[in-house]
Design a protein around this motif. Sequence first.
Motif, PDB file in Angstrom:
ATOM      1  N   ALA A   1       0.832  -1.202   0.000  1.00 40.11           N
ATOM      2  CA  ALA A   1       0.000   0.000   0.000  1.00 40.11           C
ATOM      3  C   ALA A   1       0.867   1.253   0.000  1.00 40.11           C
ATOM      4  N   ASP A   2       1.923   1.255   0.832  1.00 43.38           N
ATOM      5  CA  ASP A   2       2.795   2.421   0.897  1.00 43.38           C
ATOM      6  C   ASP A   2       3.598   2.588  -0.400  1.00 43.38           C
ATOM      7  N   LEU A   3       4.069   1.468  -0.956  1.00 41.32           N
ATOM      8  CA  LEU A   3       4.815   1.538  -2.209  1.00 41.32           C
ATOM      9  C   LEU A   3       3.938   2.104  -3.318  1.00 41.32           C
ATOM     10  N   ASP A   4       2.716   1.621  -3.402  1.00 41.32           N
ATOM     11  CA  ASP A   4       1.791   2.107  -4.424  1.00 41.32           C
ATOM     12  C   ASP A   4       1.523   3.601  -4.249  1.00 41.32           C
ATOM     13  N   ASP A   5       1.300   4.024  -3.017  1.00 43.27           N
ATOM     14  CA  ASP A   5       1.019   5.443  -2.754  1.00 43.27           C
ATOM     15  C   ASP A   5       2.211   6.318  -3.117  1.00 43.27           C
ATOM     16  N   ARG A   6       3.407   5.869  -2.757  1.00 46.56           N
ATOM     17  CA  ARG A   6       4.597   6.674  -3.049  1.00 46.56           C
ATOM     18  C   ARG A   6       4.863   6.734  -4.549  1.00 46.56           C
ATOM     19  N   GLN A   7       4.587   5.654  -5.256  1.00 45.72           N
ATOM     20  CA  GLN A   7       4.752   5.692  -6.712  1.00 45.72           C
ATOM     21  C   GLN A   7       3.727   6.624  -7.351  1.00 45.72           C
ATOM     22  N   ARG A   8       2.523   6.623  -6.858  1.00 44.37           N
ATOM     23  CA  ARG A   8       1.509   7.543  -7.385  1.00 44.37           C
ATOM     24  C   ARG A   8       1.916   8.997  -7.154  1.00 44.37           C
ATOM     25  N   ARG A   9       2.540   9.250  -6.013  1.00 45.83           N
ATOM     26  CA  ARG A   9       2.965  10.618  -5.715  1.00 45.83           C
ATOM     27  C   ARG A   9       4.179  11.035  -6.555  1.00 45.83           C
TER      28      ARG A   9
ATOM     29  N   HIS B   1      22.884  20.109 -14.234  1.00 45.56           N
ATOM     30  CA  HIS B   1      23.064  20.097 -15.682  1.00 45.56           C
ATOM     31  C   HIS B   1      22.061  21.069 -16.283  1.00 45.56           C
ATOM     32  N   PRO B   2      22.483  21.903 -17.232  1.00 51.15           N
ATOM     33  CA  PRO B   2      21.572  22.919 -17.775  1.00 51.15           C
ATOM     34  C   PRO B   2      20.365  22.335 -18.502  1.00 51.15           C
ATOM     35  N   ASN B   3      20.429  21.101 -18.955  1.00 50.29           N
ATOM     36  CA  ASN B   3      19.293  20.496 -19.670  1.00 50.29           C
ATOM     37  C   ASN B   3      18.187  20.026 -18.751  1.00 50.29           C
ATOM     38  N   LEU B   4      18.472  19.931 -17.450  1.00 53.50           N
ATOM     39  CA  LEU B   4      17.496  19.399 -16.510  1.00 53.50           C
ATOM     40  C   LEU B   4      16.599  20.501 -15.972  1.00 53.50           C
ATOM     41  N   ALA B   5      15.286  20.253 -16.051  1.00 55.54           N
ATOM     42  CA  ALA B   5      14.333  21.211 -15.492  1.00 55.54           C
ATOM     43  C   ALA B   5      14.293  21.117 -13.974  1.00 55.54           C
ATOM     44  N   GLY B   6      14.621  19.949 -13.440  1.00 59.64           N
ATOM     45  CA  GLY B   6      14.605  19.782 -11.991  1.00 59.64           C
ATOM     46  C   GLY B   6      15.423  18.589 -11.560  1.00 59.64           C
ATOM     47  N   VAL B   7      16.079  18.719 -10.403  1.00 57.70           N
ATOM     48  CA  VAL B   7      16.821  17.625  -9.787  1.00 57.70           C
ATOM     49  C   VAL B   7      16.283  17.433  -8.377  1.00 57.70           C
ATOM     50  N   ILE B   8      15.828  16.223  -8.087  1.00 56.51           N
ATOM     51  CA  ILE B   8      15.292  15.914  -6.764  1.00 56.51           C
ATOM     52  C   ILE B   8      16.240  14.941  -6.091  1.00 56.51           C
ATOM     53  N   THR B   9      16.797  15.343  -4.958  1.00 54.32           N
ATOM     54  CA  THR B   9      17.759  14.513  -4.241  1.00 54.32           C
ATOM     55  C   THR B   9      17.034  13.655  -3.219  1.00 54.32           C
ATOM     56  N   PHE B  10      17.333  12.362  -3.202  1.00 51.62           N
ATOM     57  CA  PHE B  10      16.731  11.461  -2.225  1.00 51.62           C
ATOM     58  C   PHE B  10      17.083  11.934  -0.819  1.00 51.62           C
ATOM     59  N   GLY B  11      16.107  11.850   0.061  1.00 52.41           N
ATOM     60  CA  GLY B  11      16.259  12.367   1.412  1.00 52.41           C
ATOM     61  C   GLY B  11      15.146  13.360   1.684  1.00 52.41           C
ATOM     62  N   ASP B  12      15.462  14.438   2.378  1.00 51.64           N
ATOM     63  CA  ASP B  12      14.437  15.406   2.769  1.00 51.64           C
ATOM     64  C   ASP B  12      13.741  16.029   1.564  1.00 51.64           C
ATOM     65  N   ALA B  13      14.506  16.386   0.533  1.00 50.41           N
ATOM     66  CA  ALA B  13      13.899  17.037  -0.637  1.00 50.41           C
ATOM     67  C   ALA B  13      12.910  16.094  -1.322  1.00 50.41           C
ATOM     68  N   TYR B  14      13.286  14.854  -1.452  1.00 51.52           N
ATOM     69  CA  TYR B  14      12.408  13.853  -2.071  1.00 51.52           C
ATOM     70  C   TYR B  14      11.147  13.649  -1.240  1.00 51.52           C
TER      71      TYR B  14
ATOM     72  N   ARG C   1       9.730  15.730   0.871  1.00 50.84           N
ATOM     73  CA  ARG C   1       8.870  16.916   0.776  1.00 50.84           C
ATOM     74  C   ARG C   1       8.107  16.898  -0.537  1.00 50.84           C
ATOM     75  N   ASP C   2       8.783  16.511  -1.591  1.00 50.02           N
ATOM     76  CA  ASP C   2       8.157  16.462  -2.910  1.00 50.02           C
ATOM     77  C   ASP C   2       6.989  15.477  -2.916  1.00 50.02           C
ATOM     78  N   LEU C   3       7.187  14.308  -2.306  1.00 58.13           N
ATOM     79  CA  LEU C   3       6.095  13.326  -2.246  1.00 58.13           C
ATOM     80  C   LEU C   3       4.941  13.831  -1.399  1.00 58.13           C
ATOM     81  N   ALA C   4       5.255  14.444  -0.277  1.00 58.48           N
ATOM     82  CA  ALA C   4       4.207  14.910   0.633  1.00 58.48           C
ATOM     83  C   ALA C   4       3.322  15.965  -0.022  1.00 58.48           C
ATOM     84  N   GLU C   5       3.903  16.770  -0.900  1.00 60.16           N
ATOM     85  CA  GLU C   5       3.149  17.860  -1.529  1.00 60.16           C
ATOM     86  C   GLU C   5       2.460  17.442  -2.820  1.00 60.16           C
TER      87      GLU C   5
END
Length: 487
Positions: A27-35, A107-120, A122-126
């Motif tokens: 259930a948690d894996l599915d929810d995190r993948q959806r996020r 890298h200039p071609n990347l629109a966004g970089v998400i680092t595993f840890g707190d940033a990741y 926060r991204d899932l929570a929002e």
Amino acid sequence: MTGIGHFARATPDAAAIVTTKGALSFADLDDRQRRVVGSLRAAGVRPRDRVGVLSFNRAEVLEVTIGCLRAGIVPVPVNPLLTDPEIAYIVEDSGARSLFADRPFEHPNLAGVITFGDAYERDLAEAKPARLADVVLGRPMHYTSGTTGTTKGVWVTPEDEASAVRRSTAFRELWALEPDDVHLVVSPLAHSAPHRFATRTLESGGRVVLLQGRFDAEETMVAIELFGITTTFMVPTHLERILALDRALGGRDASSLRLLAHAGAPIREDTKRAALEVFPPGSLWEFYGSTEGQATRISPDEWLRKPGSVGTPLPGVRISIAGPEGEAQPGEPGEVWVEDPGAERFEYWGDRTKTEAAWRGGAFSVGDLGYLDADGYLYLTGRKHDTIITGGVNVYPQEVESVLAQHPAVTEVVVFGVPHPEWGEEVHARVVPAPHMPLDPERLRRWARERLAGYKCPRRIELVSDLEHTATGKIVRPRPGDVPDHG
């Protein structure tokens, strides 16, 4: 029924992924993948877009890669051992719009970089959870190791969910994956076979145990006993290191194993025989394939009847050998071509010339050389682009390596060509001697000459303490210019 989505509904509290940090339920894996996908969609990422994943093994890698694939988004796994310029090349070549990483990377071609840890987190929570298919709709765009020229991305267009379910079912039935399986991942998820086995185990409702960090033989055997591991995938180097433990299997109980699949590199005959003795009967299966597609497999009993073979074609697959005069007869070597009408048709990303060269009608080749025996069993002899041409005669390094590896004082060996002013190339070998066993290169050369034609014998044997390996355990074959020529 199958797929992570199905098991998130049917058995939500069952453990899906286990690491040293704890367990993640379906259930948690599915929810995190959806996020994950919800966050990407909010950033404008759509099906068939590419998303980079740069990380050593961790649960988040499977959250991102499988989550993307359930939405038809194509993850691009990046080997974390690559240098920054090599990583930048894959980002640029793939056109990845976003990157998930276990370290800072810009890298200039990347629109966004998400680092595993707190940033990741926060991204899932929002993020707003997105709707996903129960199963993956395609596969990652893995970059091959680049045996010739620049490394290549292997692209397969995502498909509809009904077709994806059939493909998942076929793989699970081939390897008899069930909900009670516990699969151990010891190889980098940045590579195709480890990722495929982990994905299909989860789609079967089974549990995936992830070991983090570099491969450790003792830790692996402890995990097999502790978690009651039923399936795993390894490369021959892993087996070599396990067999080198002071006691057989490090004194650990591996009786829970029903499937230890190995591939990715040639295996020494003595290693295979030793592994067959110490692992549970019937568990050690070998298969032959590549990032591009799968071809054969062989059971333990078959291998004992056909030592050195990588097996017979998978259901629906036809293998042919192309010789200089057309299709080769049994026993005649040539280039291996694989035809599988039911498989996805791949292309090399952004490279029509290489794609067209890899296909001949409905069959593809990755440049492997081999032959079929009279019973249809495939034996590999090397790679087309590794062939040494000395005095106008072809020498296949794998054949020479196989002979040298049989010497009791040899632990590992790699054979390659070096420039020669008269013959074009000559055969050169680098050998790692076995511990506490004296090894004289000239005596080893004479020993090899008793077993090989003179033109196949290494003109020089260099003793070294170690050989370079890829992240998956393959020995890196040196290229011309890595040793001085004879000019």
